[in-house]
Design a protein around this motif. Structure first.
Motif, PDB file in Angstrom:
ATOM      1  N   GLN A 196       2.469  -2.547   6.294  1.00  0.00           N
ATOM      2  CA  GLN A 196       2.146  -3.964   6.407  1.00  0.00           C
ATOM      3  C   GLN A 196       1.077  -4.384   5.418  1.00  0.00           C
ATOM      4  N   GLY A 197       0.172  -3.451   5.074  1.00  0.00           N
ATOM      5  CA  GLY A 197      -0.933  -3.787   4.191  1.00  0.00           C
ATOM      6  C   GLY A 197      -0.493  -3.924   2.744  1.00  0.00           C
ATOM      7  N   CYS A 229      -6.718  -1.721   0.294  1.00  0.00           N
ATOM      8  CA  CYS A 229      -5.546  -1.955   1.128  1.00  0.00           C
ATOM      9  C   CYS A 229      -5.956  -2.847   2.290  1.00  0.00           C
ATOM     10  N   SER A 264      -4.783  -5.609   5.457  1.00  0.00           N
ATOM     11  CA  SER A 264      -3.716  -6.060   6.354  1.00  0.00           C
ATOM     12  C   SER A 264      -3.990  -7.501   6.763  1.00  0.00           C
ATOM     13  N   LEU A 269      -5.748 -11.977   4.486  1.00  0.00           N
ATOM     14  CA  LEU A 269      -5.816 -10.534   4.332  1.00  0.00           C
ATOM     15  C   LEU A 269      -7.246 -10.057   4.551  1.00  0.00           C
ATOM     16  N   CYS A 278       0.825  -1.206   0.000  1.00  0.00           N
ATOM     17  CA  CYS A 278       0.000   0.000   0.000  1.00  0.00           C
ATOM     18  C   CYS A 278       0.858   1.255   0.000  1.00  0.00           C
TER      19      CYS A 278
END
Length: 447
Positions: free
Chosen positions: A154-155, A162, A164, A171, A149
Motif C-alpha cells: 500500500q505504501g 516509504c 502509507s 501520505l 515500496c
C-alpha cells in the motif's frame, strides 16, 4: 527651504512608520519569540503517474521576521492519486527506472548490463537493480516519487521514504478512522452496544438473538458451544447456517459488508464484520444444547440507536439477561487552568518530543519518558500527549526535553486513556534549575 506641508520630512515619515509598527505589534500581540506564518497552500500538482497509483504534492512557504521561530508544521503535503489501471502488459514503474541504465557503463568500468528491479535490499525506496545473469545488484539512488515500496504494498516512496496513506488521503499523516467511521474522530458520534444473550430456549431450533441494524460497524459475535450462529438478510434469506444446514467457515457478503465466519473444535464460533451494514441483519442461534451465552457487540450511529431499541421491543424479544451496556464515549472534560510554574496536576515527568501530528482539532505529540517525578499510574516508555484546540499551545518543539504536568483522562468504559496538556498547561524546557524546582515541589506535595 521649508518643505511642503503635504509631504512630511523623511525623518518624520520614518518615525510615523516606526510608531505604526509598534502599535500593530502591541495590538496584535506579535512577538519576536513566536513562530512565523505560512502562506496559503498552492494547488496540488498533477499525478506523478499516467495510470495506476501515483503521488500529488502541494507546498507552502514560511514567512517570518528576524528573530521569529520557524513555522509550525510541514512545508509539503503528499497525497495518493488513483488513476485508471494501467493496460495489460504495461511495464511497471520501477522496471522502467532500472531499464534507463541498460547498456550504460557503470561501476567505473566499460562493462554494460541489463537491469531489473531487486527487492531484497534494505531500503525499499532506493532504486536497487539486479544485473541480469549476474549475482550482484547496484543502487542508483532514490526511486522517483510515487513508486510502490514493494509489489502489492500500500505504501509508496516519497523523498526516499516509504509512506502509507491515512484515512485523509495524505501520505504519512497517520490519520485513522475511529470506531464510528470518522477520519480522525474520537468515537463521540456513535454508541457502543455490547450484550450477552443468555436465553436458554425451550426447544431445539432457531432462536432470535438480536437485530443488527443498518449502519452498524465493527460487529463481533462469539460463543462456545455446539450450537450454531445463523445470519439472515433483510430479504428473509439466510446468509449462513440457515435451513438446518451448517455452512463452512469463510467470508460471506451480507448487507454491503464482508462477514468472516470461523468455527473451531473448541468448540467456538465467531462472526466479525467491519461494516457499515447497508440494511438490517437478523442474528439467530440454532440451539442443539443449552445456551451458555452469546456475546455480541457493535458500534451504532447515535441517531440510529433509538429506532434500534424500538424495533427490538416491537419484535418482542425479551432479553433475559443483566442490563445491557451501551457506552457513549464522552469527549474530554474541559481542562483545568494551571497556574503558571505550578505543576499541580499529575502525572509530572520529563520527556523528549519525538514528533507531532495534527488530528482533527488537536495536536498529538509522541514523547519518550525520561524521568517521572509524580504519578498515580504507570507510564510507558513512549506516550502520546494531546493538546486540544486549533493552535497547539503551549507548543513543543521536536527533539527537545520538557518538564510536563498533564491531566490523565480515562473514559467511563476504559476505552480511552489520554494524557491531556491543557491550553494553559505546564510545559517548560528542561534545565537543571527546573529539575531542582520540580523535585522540591514533589517532596512538599505528596501524591
Amino acid at each position: 527651504m521649508d518643505s511642503d506641508p503635504l509631504f512630511p520630512r523623511p525623518r518624520l515619515f520614518q518615525n510615523l512608520l516606526l510608531l505604526l509598527w509598534a502599535l500593530l505589534n502591541c495590538c496584535l500581540g506579535v512577538s519576536a519569540q513566536g513562530p512565523g506564518e505560512w502562506t496559503p497552500w498552492v494547488s496540488w500538482t498533477r499525478c506523478s503517474s499516467s495510470c495506476g497509483r501515483g503521488v500529488s504534492v502541494r507546498s507552502r512557504r514560511c514567512l517570518r521576521l528576524p528573530g521569529e521561530d520557524p513555522c509550525w508544521g510541514d512545508s509539503h503535503e503528499y497525497r495518493l492519486c488513483q488513476l485508471p489501471d494501467c493496460p495489460p502488459g504495461a511495464v511497471p514503474f520501477r522496471d522502467l527506472q532500472c531499464a534507463l541504465y541498460n547498456g550504460r557503463p557503470v561501476l567505473g568500468t566499460q562493462k554494460t548490463y541489463q537491469w531489473v528491479p531487486f527487492h531484497g535490499a534494505p531500503n525499499q525506496c532506493d532504486l536497487n537493480c539486479l544485473a541480469e545473469g549476474h549475482a550482484f545488484y547496484h543502487s542508483f539512488g532514490r526511486v522517483l516519487d510515487g513508486t510502490a515500496c514493494s509489489p502489492g504494498a500500500q505504501g509508496v516512496c516519497v523523498a526516499g521514504r516509504c509512506l502509507s496513506p491515512g484515512c485523509d488521503g495524505l501520505l504519512g499523516s497517520g490519520a485513522l478512522e475511529d470506531r464510528c467511521g470518522r477520519c480522525g474522530g474520537a468515537n463521540d458520534s456513535c454508541l457502543f452496544v455490547q450484550r450477552v444473550f443468555r436465553d436458554t430456549g425451550a426447544f431445539a431450533g432457531y432462536w432470535n438473538v438480536t437485530l443488527i441494524p443498518e449502519g452498524a460497524r465493527h460487529i463481533r459475535v462469539a460463543h462456545r458451544s455446539r450450537n450454531h450462529l445463523a445470519l439472515m438478510g433483510g430479504d428473509g434469506r439466510y446468509v449462513l447456517n440457515g435451513d438446518w444446514a451448517v455452512s463452512p467457515p469463510g467470508t460471506y457478503e451480507a448487507a454491503g459488508t464482508h462477514v468472516v465466519y470461523t468455527r473451531d473444535t473448541g468448540p467456538q464460533e465467531t462472526l466479525q464484520a467491519a461494516g457499515p451494514t447497508s440494511h438490517n441483519l437478523l442474528l439467530q442461534v440454532l440451539l442443539q444444547e443449552p445456551n451458555p451465552g452469546i456475546e455480541f457487540e457493535f458500534w451504532l450511529p447515535q441517531e440510529r440507536y433509538s429506532p434500534f431499541q424500538a424495533r427490538v421491543q416491537a419484535l418482542g424479544w425479551p432479553l433475559r439477561q443483566p442490563q445491557p451496556r451501551e457506552v457513549e464515549p464522552q469527549p474530554p472534560a474541559a481542562p483545568a487552568v494551571i497556574p503558571a510554574r505550578t505543576p499541580t496536576l499529575a502525572p509530572v515527568f520529563q520527556a523528549r518530543v519525538l514528533g507531532h501530528h495534527r488530528q482533527a482539532q488537536e495536536t498529538r505529540y509522541e514523547v519518550r519518558i525520561q524521568l517521572v517525578y509524580k504519578n498515580r499510574s504507570p507510564l510507558r516508555a513512549r506516550e502520546y500527549v494531546w493538546a486540544p484546540g486549533h493552535c497547539p499551545c503551549p507548543m513543543l518543539a521536536p527533539h527537545r526535553d520538557y518538564l510536563l504536568a498533564v491531566q490523565r483522562l480515562v473514559s467511563p468504559n476504559g476505552t480511552q486513556d489520554r494524557l491531556l496538556l491543557p491550553h494553559a498547561g505546564y510545559a517548560r524546557p528542561w534545565s537543571p534549575a527546573e529539575d531542582s524546582r520540580i523535585r522540591l515541589t514533589a517532596r512538599r506535595c505528596p501524591i
